[in-house]
Design a protein around this motif. Structure first.
Motif, PDB file in Angstrom:
ATOM      1  N   VAL A  49       0.849  -1.198   0.000  1.00 56.23           N
ATOM      2  CA  VAL A  49       0.000   0.000   0.000  1.00 56.23           C
ATOM      3  C   VAL A  49       0.882   1.246   0.000  1.00 56.23           C
ATOM      4  CG1 VAL A  49      -1.677   1.347   1.330  1.00 56.23           C
ATOM      5  CG2 VAL A  49      -1.962  -1.119   1.103  1.00 56.23           C
ATOM      6  N   LYS A  50       1.928   1.246   0.815  1.00 55.27           N
ATOM      7  CA  LYS A  50       2.835   2.399   0.866  1.00 55.27           C
ATOM      8  C   LYS A  50       3.505   2.637  -0.491  1.00 55.27           C
ATOM      9  CE  LYS A  50       4.018   2.083   5.763  1.00 55.27           C
ATOM     10  NZ  LYS A  50       5.113   1.829   6.710  1.00 55.27           N
ATOM     11  N   SER A  51       3.966   1.563  -1.130  1.00 51.55           N
ATOM     12  CA  SER A  51       4.632   1.742  -2.425  1.00 51.55           C
ATOM     13  C   SER A  51       3.638   2.193  -3.496  1.00 51.55           C
ATOM     14  CB  SER A  51       5.362   0.474  -2.847  1.00 51.55           C
ATOM     15  OG  SER A  51       4.464  -0.577  -3.077  1.00 51.55           O
ATOM     16  N   ARG A  52       2.388   1.689  -3.424  1.00 54.23           N
ATOM     17  CA  ARG A  52       1.378   2.144  -4.387  1.00 54.23           C
ATOM     18  C   ARG A  52       1.039   3.609  -4.170  1.00 54.23           C
ATOM     19  NH1 ARG A  52      -2.873  -2.978  -4.594  1.00 54.23           N
ATOM     20  NH2 ARG A  52      -1.437  -4.404  -5.641  1.00 54.23           N
ATOM     21  N   LEU A  53       0.985   4.048  -2.912  1.00 51.69           N
ATOM     22  CA  LEU A  53       0.732   5.463  -2.634  1.00 51.69           C
ATOM     23  C   LEU A  53       1.868   6.327  -3.173  1.00 51.69           C
ATOM     24  CD1 LEU A  53      -0.729   5.384   0.980  1.00 51.69           C
ATOM     25  CD2 LEU A  53      -1.875   6.228  -1.073  1.00 51.69           C
ATOM     26  N   HIS A  54       3.088   5.879  -2.967  1.00 47.19           N
ATOM     27  CA  HIS A  54       4.241   6.642  -3.466  1.00 47.19           C
ATOM     28  C   HIS A  54       4.191   6.748  -4.997  1.00 47.19           C
ATOM     29  CE1 HIS A  54       8.285   8.196  -3.741  1.00 47.19           C
ATOM     30  NE2 HIS A  54       8.547   7.271  -4.644  1.00 47.19           N
ATOM     31  N   ARG A  55       3.941   5.631  -5.647  1.00 47.10           N
ATOM     32  CA  ARG A  55       3.853   5.627  -7.115  1.00 47.10           C
ATOM     33  C   ARG A  55       2.677   6.480  -7.587  1.00 47.10           C
ATOM     34  NH1 ARG A  55       1.758   2.026 -11.388  1.00 47.10           N
ATOM     35  NH2 ARG A  55       3.107   2.361 -13.186  1.00 47.10           N
ATOM     36  N   ALA A  56       1.559   6.392  -6.893  1.00 52.07           N
ATOM     37  CA  ALA A  56       0.374   7.165  -7.276  1.00 52.07           C
ATOM     38  C   ALA A  56       0.639   8.662  -7.174  1.00 52.07           C
ATOM     39  CB  ALA A  56      -0.814   6.779  -6.397  1.00 52.07           C
ATOM     40  N   ARG A  57       1.299   9.091  -6.113  1.00 53.37           N
ATOM     41  CA  ARG A  57       1.615  10.526  -5.980  1.00 53.37           C
ATOM     42  C   ARG A  57       2.500  10.996  -7.124  1.00 53.37           C
ATOM     43  NH1 ARG A  57       1.731   9.173  -0.285  1.00 53.37           N
ATOM     44  NH2 ARG A  57       3.931   8.663  -0.478  1.00 53.37           N
ATOM     45  N   ARG A  58       3.481  10.168  -7.478  1.00 50.13           N
ATOM     46  CA  ARG A  58       4.383  10.513  -8.583  1.00 50.13           C
ATOM     47  C   ARG A  58       3.610  10.587  -9.900  1.00 50.13           C
ATOM     48  NH1 ARG A  58       7.165   6.901 -11.349  1.00 50.13           N
ATOM     49  NH2 ARG A  58       6.981   5.332  -9.734  1.00 50.13           N
ATOM     50  N   LEU A  59       2.762   9.602 -10.158  1.00 51.57           N
ATOM     51  CA  LEU A  59       1.976   9.588 -11.392  1.00 51.57           C
ATOM     52  C   LEU A  59       0.961  10.731 -11.437  1.00 51.57           C
ATOM     53  CD1 LEU A  59       1.341   5.740 -11.733  1.00 51.57           C
ATOM     54  CD2 LEU A  59       2.824   7.162 -13.175  1.00 51.57           C
ATOM     55  N   LEU A  60       0.334  11.021 -10.301  1.00 52.40           N
ATOM     56  CA  LEU A  60      -0.612  12.142 -10.242  1.00 52.40           C
ATOM     57  C   LEU A  60       0.075  13.456 -10.559  1.00 52.40           C
ATOM     58  CD1 LEU A  60      -2.995  11.575  -7.213  1.00 52.40           C
ATOM     59  CD2 LEU A  60      -3.640  12.027  -9.559  1.00 52.40           C
ATOM     60  N   ARG A  61       1.234  13.660  -9.962  1.00 50.52           N
ATOM     61  CA  ARG A  61       1.991  14.887 -10.220  1.00 50.52           C
ATOM     62  C   ARG A  61       2.307  15.013 -11.708  1.00 50.52           C
ATOM     63  NH1 ARG A  61       6.201  13.904  -7.235  1.00 50.52           N
ATOM     64  NH2 ARG A  61       5.159  14.622  -5.356  1.00 50.52           N
ATOM     65  N   ALA A  62       2.792  13.926 -12.312  1.00 52.81           N
ATOM     66  CA  ALA A  62       3.133  13.950 -13.743  1.00 52.81           C
ATOM     67  C   ALA A  62       1.893  14.205 -14.598  1.00 52.81           C
ATOM     68  CB  ALA A  62       3.793  12.635 -14.136  1.00 52.81           C
ATOM     69  N   GLU A  63       0.779  13.575 -14.255  1.00 51.74           N
ATOM     70  CA  GLU A  63      -0.460  13.747 -15.024  1.00 51.74           C
ATOM     71  C   GLU A  63      -0.981  15.174 -14.908  1.00 51.74           C
ATOM     72  OE1 GLU A  63      -3.600  12.631 -17.555  1.00 51.74           O
ATOM     73  OE2 GLU A  63      -1.680  11.684 -17.141  1.00 51.74           O
ATOM     74  N   LEU A  64      -0.934  15.729 -13.713  1.00 46.07           N
ATOM     75  CA  LEU A  64      -1.401  17.115 -13.532  1.00 46.07           C
ATOM     76  C   LEU A  64      -0.528  18.104 -14.290  1.00 46.07           C
ATOM     77  CD1 LEU A  64      -2.398  17.001  -9.757  1.00 46.07           C
ATOM     78  CD2 LEU A  64      -3.956  17.248 -11.699  1.00 46.07           C
ATOM     79  N   LEU A  65       0.771  17.883 -14.258  1.00 45.85           N
ATOM     80  CA  LEU A  65       1.675  18.746 -15.025  1.00 45.85           C
ATOM     81  C   LEU A  65       1.416  18.609 -16.530  1.00 45.85           C
ATOM     82  CD1 LEU A  65       5.001  18.356 -13.017  1.00 45.85           C
ATOM     83  CD2 LEU A  65       3.508  20.365 -13.117  1.00 45.85           C
ATOM     84  N   ARG A  66       1.157  17.385 -16.977  1.00 51.65           N
ATOM     85  CA  ARG A  66       0.870  17.147 -18.390  1.00 51.65           C
ATOM     86  C   ARG A  66      -0.380  17.879 -18.825  1.00 51.65           C
ATOM     87  NH1 ARG A  66      -2.102  14.279 -21.724  1.00 51.65           N
ATOM     88  NH2 ARG A  66      -3.295  13.164 -20.168  1.00 51.65           N
ATOM     89  N   LYS A  67      -1.354  17.982 -17.916  1.00 51.05           N
ATOM     90  CA  LYS A  67      -2.624  18.645 -18.229  1.00 51.05           C
ATOM     91  C   LYS A  67      -2.548  20.152 -18.028  1.00 51.05           C
ATOM     92  CE  LYS A  67      -5.521  14.690 -17.552  1.00 51.05           C
ATOM     93  NZ  LYS A  67      -6.874  14.280 -17.306  1.00 51.05           N
ATOM     94  N   GLY A  68      -1.368  20.651 -17.684  1.00 49.75           N
ATOM     95  CA  GLY A  68      -1.194  22.096 -17.599  1.00 49.75           C
ATOM     96  C   GLY A  68      -1.351  22.699 -16.222  1.00 49.75           C
ATOM     97  N   TYR A  69      -1.430  21.905 -15.184  1.00 50.42           N
ATOM     98  CA  TYR A  69      -1.573  22.428 -13.834  1.00 50.42           C
ATOM     99  C   TYR A  69      -0.253  23.060 -13.401  1.00 50.42           C
ATOM    100  CZ  TYR A  69      -2.321  22.723  -8.839  1.00 50.42           C
ATOM    101  OH  TYR A  69      -2.409  23.185  -7.545  1.00 50.42           O
ATOM    102  N   GLN A  70      -0.340  24.242 -12.878  1.00 48.37           N
ATOM    103  CA  GLN A  70       0.832  24.937 -12.373  1.00 48.37           C
ATOM    104  C   GLN A  70       0.813  24.935 -10.848  1.00 48.37           C
ATOM    105  OE1 GLN A  70       3.224  26.076 -14.462  1.00 48.37           O
ATOM    106  NE2 GLN A  70       1.965  25.254 -16.120  1.00 48.37           N
ATOM    107  N   ALA A  71       1.822  24.342 -10.232  1.00 48.09           N
ATOM    108  CA  ALA A  71       1.863  24.239  -8.769  1.00 48.09           C
ATOM    109  C   ALA A  71       2.162  25.570  -8.121  1.00 48.09           C
ATOM    110  CB  ALA A  71       2.895  23.205  -8.338  1.00 48.09           C
TER     111      ALA A  71
END
Length: 174
Positions: free
Chosen positions: A152-174
């Motif tokens: 679960v911890k490793s899936r959460l870590h991977r999910a956060r990384r993938l979410l960040r990449a997906e949001l950046l791809r969609k134009g989200y500016q942090a």
């Protein structure tokens, strides 16, 4: 403690307690099912509550109601996904939003996040929904997903990384 008391009252035959339990947990179940399937599905939610009615008398640990409930919801979702896969009628999930800078609106931000969540692989999306949106502890998430806590911890870590990449791809500016 409130859920535990409601479960015990349900097991003793109190119909009002079951209504209270449904009112307390219907929206989280509906949200989980909708996000896991990529769309609302009242039939799956009803299947979950039917399984709860049938299984509640056999629940030996009333304090573990939430993980038990989400495990039932997970099975119902997986059954629906298997049916959709077998019938080959599943539609691809699309959620790309224009990156024109108009994503400052709260509704658009929610759509952006929902689209990014939908783009995650199923296993990662599931742990994000359970841990962050349903606020379940790691051990409950592990029990629901039937995997070790470390997974679960490793899936959460991977999910956060993938979410960040997906949001950046969609134009989200942090």
């Amino acid at each position: 403690m409130r859920d535990e008391a409601l479960v015990v009252r349900c097991q003793l035959g109190d119909r009002d307690a079951f209504g209270d339990l449904v009112r307390a947990w219907h929206q989280p179940v509906e949200r989980y099912v909708g996000r896991m399937l990529g769309r609302a599905d009242d039939d799956v939610v009803q299947e979950v509550w039917l399984a709860v009615v049938r299984g509640l008398p056999r629940l030996r640990q009333p304090e573990r109601f939430a993980p038990w409930l989400f495990a039932i919801a997970r099975r119902a979702v997986m059954n629906r996904l298997r049916q959709a896969y077998a019938s080959a009628e599943s539609e691809p999930i699309t959620g790309d939003l224009p990156a024109d800078g108009s994503d400052t609106d709260l509704v658009l931000d929610r759509e952006l996040v929902d689209g990014a969540l939908a783009a995650l692989p199923r296993a990662e999306r599931e742990v994000v929904l359970l841990f962050y949106l349903e606020d379940l502890p790691l051990d409950a998430c592990a029990q629901i997903c039937d995997v070790p806590v470390g997974t679960v911890k490793s899936r959460l870590h991977r999910a956060r990384r993938l979410l960040r990449a997906e949001l950046l791809r969609k134009g989200y500016q942090a």
